[in-house]
Design a protein around this motif. Sequence first.
Motif, mmCIF file in Angstrom:
data_model
loop_
_atom_site.group_PDB
_atom_site.id
_atom_site.type_symbol
_atom_site.label_atom_id
_atom_site.label_comp_id
_atom_site.label_asym_id
_atom_site.label_seq_id
_atom_site.Cartn_x
_atom_site.Cartn_y
_atom_site.Cartn_z
ATOM 1 N N ARG A 90 1.141 -1.357 -0.007
ATOM 2 C CA ARG A 90 -0.075 -0.066 -0.107
ATOM 3 C C ARG A 90 0.883 1.159 -0.035
ATOM 4 N N GLN A 91 1.884 1.149 0.793
ATOM 5 C CA GLN A 91 2.803 2.353 1.080
ATOM 6 C C GLN A 91 3.295 2.737 -0.425
ATOM 7 N N ALA A 92 3.900 1.542 -0.955
ATOM 8 C CA ALA A 92 4.742 1.698 -2.204
ATOM 9 C C ALA A 92 3.731 2.315 -3.421
ATOM 10 N N ARG A 93 2.628 1.695 -3.420
ATOM 11 C CA ARG A 93 1.451 2.289 -4.425
ATOM 12 C C ARG A 93 1.151 3.605 -4.291
ATOM 13 N N TRP A 94 1.034 4.189 -3.044
ATOM 14 C CA TRP A 94 0.761 5.778 -2.788
ATOM 15 C C TRP A 94 2.091 6.380 -3.309
ATOM 16 N N ARG A 95 3.355 5.789 -3.069
ATOM 17 C CA ARG A 95 4.351 6.605 -3.371
ATOM 18 C C ARG A 95 4.846 6.384 -5.027
ATOM 19 N N LEU A 96 4.283 5.712 -5.743
ATOM 20 C CA LEU A 96 4.480 5.618 -7.088
ATOM 21 C C LEU A 96 3.352 5.965 -7.924
ATOM 22 N N GLY A 97 1.988 6.346 -7.192
ATOM 23 C CA GLY A 97 1.102 7.036 -8.057
ATOM 24 C C GLY A 97 0.695 6.241 -9.192
ATOM 25 N N VAL A 98 0.764 6.868 -10.621
ATOM 26 C CA VAL A 98 0.353 6.211 -11.756
ATOM 27 C C VAL A 98 1.329 4.934 -11.895
ATOM 28 N N GLN A 99 2.518 4.915 -11.515
ATOM 29 C CA GLN A 99 3.360 3.748 -11.806
ATOM 30 C C GLN A 99 3.292 2.705 -10.865
ATOM 31 N N ALA A 100 1.858 2.677 -10.104
ATOM 32 C CA ALA A 100 2.079 1.622 -8.982
ATOM 33 C C ALA A 100 2.299 0.115 -9.421
ATOM 34 N N SER A 101 2.035 -0.128 -10.776
ATOM 35 C CA SER A 101 2.479 -1.421 -11.014
ATOM 36 C C SER A 101 3.681 -1.965 -10.606
ATOM 37 N N ALA A 102 4.467 -0.934 -10.299
ATOM 38 C CA ALA A 102 6.062 -1.365 -10.139
ATOM 39 C C ALA A 102 6.270 -1.609 -8.692
ATOM 40 N N ALA A 103 4.694 -1.507 -7.892
ATOM 41 C CA ALA A 103 4.992 -1.619 -6.404
ATOM 42 C C ALA A 103 5.605 -2.863 -5.899
ATOM 43 N N GLU A 104 5.051 -3.976 -6.576
ATOM 44 C CA GLU A 104 5.504 -5.432 -6.272
ATOM 45 C C GLU A 104 6.887 -5.420 -6.214
ATOM 46 N N ASP A 105 7.628 -5.007 -7.401
ATOM 47 C CA ASP A 105 9.069 -4.904 -7.465
ATOM 48 C C ASP A 105 9.927 -4.271 -6.222
#
Lengths: 182, 81
Positions: free
Chosen positions: A21-36
């Motif tokens: 969740r934290q990563a998705r907030w930080r990445l915005g539109v690039q949330a797909s990179a959150a898993e990596d």
Amino acid sequence: MMDPSVDFQRRLAEHRPWLLRQARWRLGVQASAAEDVVQETLVAAWVGVESLRGDVTRGWLAGILRHKVVDHWRRVPASDVDPCPTCGEDPFDETDHWREPVADWGDPEEALHTEGFWKVLELCARILPERMYRVFVLREVEEMDVVSICRELSLSESNCHVLLHRARLRLRGCVGEKWGRS
Amino acid sequence: MRGREMGSFVKQPFGIVHCRQASELLSRAREEKLSPGERVALTLHLAMCVHCRRYGRQIKLLGRAFRAAIEGSNPEGTSGL
């Protein structure tokens, strides 16, 4: 000497959904990179366990995640694709006044404690082009100064100011449309 | 004057700004100290304009909300993204 055991792995894994969740907030539109990014965070946490005193905490993991997001940004240049081209329309008319009235959002404290507000914010975070979102996060969340942001993202200072201004106009417009009341 | 970098500020006669310029100043004021002239112009505009007063409050709230969301302290965070 702490034994980096199965138990430690399990405790790290428990934090995974939160880190995502934290990563998705930080990445915005690039949330797909959150898993990596989260995977890299967990690996770094695993390697760094010896420097850890006490238990795995969210604060400790969040610190690692922050660095991993910045690493990711350095590796993957911001795309200039606009996830919402119509959101970039000028909110001012030819006489430089707001085209639409700026609606009242009511009590800010109330907004921050309302689930609907966070849902709207989450949607609106995804309509910012990547570069704009990175600048916004570095400024408003990391509280970096403009000169450091420019250096980090290789932007001119005036470009940085323009992006921050546009990010705010766009976010406010989006949240206002879905949350504000007149 | 720093304002020229934002474009439209200097197109206005000194001391008079409309919402477009006021919103630029409100934004930049979150990054750095405005010049005395810019501060006067902004204060005068805000005294007259409820929309820009709201805008100023709202961009402040957005900053706070993103900080809370990303630092994980938002009460509804469990249902976030």
